[in-house]
Design a protein around this motif. Structure first.
Motif: not given
Length: 185
Positions: A131-149, A159-167
């Motif tokens: 199961i993947a979750v897609i997030y909009t993240i806030e960095a100091p100077d922009h918005y971006g996208t990040d993931y949690y699988v 359980y957190y799937d670190n290796s798939t998330t890192e891909k």
């Protein structure tokens, strides 16, 4: 008579194909009994101003049986750092797992703006569904996208799937469909 049998056969084929491929699904929760407990868990973990994202919270159903409720939410650490979290409830009321995601740990340099989407990206032969979750993240100077699988273990939760998330880190993927296609390559 022959025409009716033809359409009946087509209908049966379509229905059986749908059920064969739909063994695991995400459905809107039938109950909101988890709300009080997940907010209490988030506050116990140091978050304030806790908000639940009901549009991205789902019952996970496998072969017609409820596996648990995957709860999405956001809170604030010291009123300045927005942190998203995932809760898991096996019975739709009690909280069995509470995981802080974007805004802490490996993601403490960014804040969590919101959950964009949640969905399955699994391959048919995966031992545990992903199961993947897609997030909009806030960095100091922009918005971006990040993931949690996460992986789904029947009866045990997620359980957190670190290796798939890192891909997926530093990729430009924006949708669950794009993540699924990249994961299934």
């Amino acid at each position: 008579m022959m025409r009716i049998n033809f359409w009946f056969a087509i209908l049966l084929l379509l229905l059986s194909s749908h059920f064969a491929s739909a063994s695991v699904s995400l459905l809107q929760p039938k109950s909101l009994a988890y709300q009080k407990n997940i907010i209490a868990e988030a506050e116990h973990s140091g978050l304030s101003r806790v908000e639940l994202d009901k549009s991205q919270t789902f019952d996970v159903v496998k072969d017609g049986k409820l596996q648990g409720t995957l709860i999405q939410g956001k809170g604030w650490v010291r009123e300045v750092q927005p942190v998203c979290f995932i809760g898991w409830s096996k019975d739709g009321e009690n909280i069995n797992q509470f995981i802080q995601t974007i805004g802490q740990g490996d993601w403490e340099t960014v804040g969590c703006h919101k959950v964009d989407s949640v969905g399955f990206i699994s391959k048919k032969d995966d031992e545990n569904e992903k199961i993947a979750v897609i997030y909009t993240i806030e960095a100091p100077d922009h918005y971006g996208t990040d993931y949690y699988v996460m992986g789904l273990k029947a009866g045990d939760g997620v359980y957190y799937d670190n290796s798939t998330t890192e891909k997926f880190q530093n990729s430009s993927l924006k949708t669950i469909a794009e993540l699924r296609k990249a994961y299934q390559k």
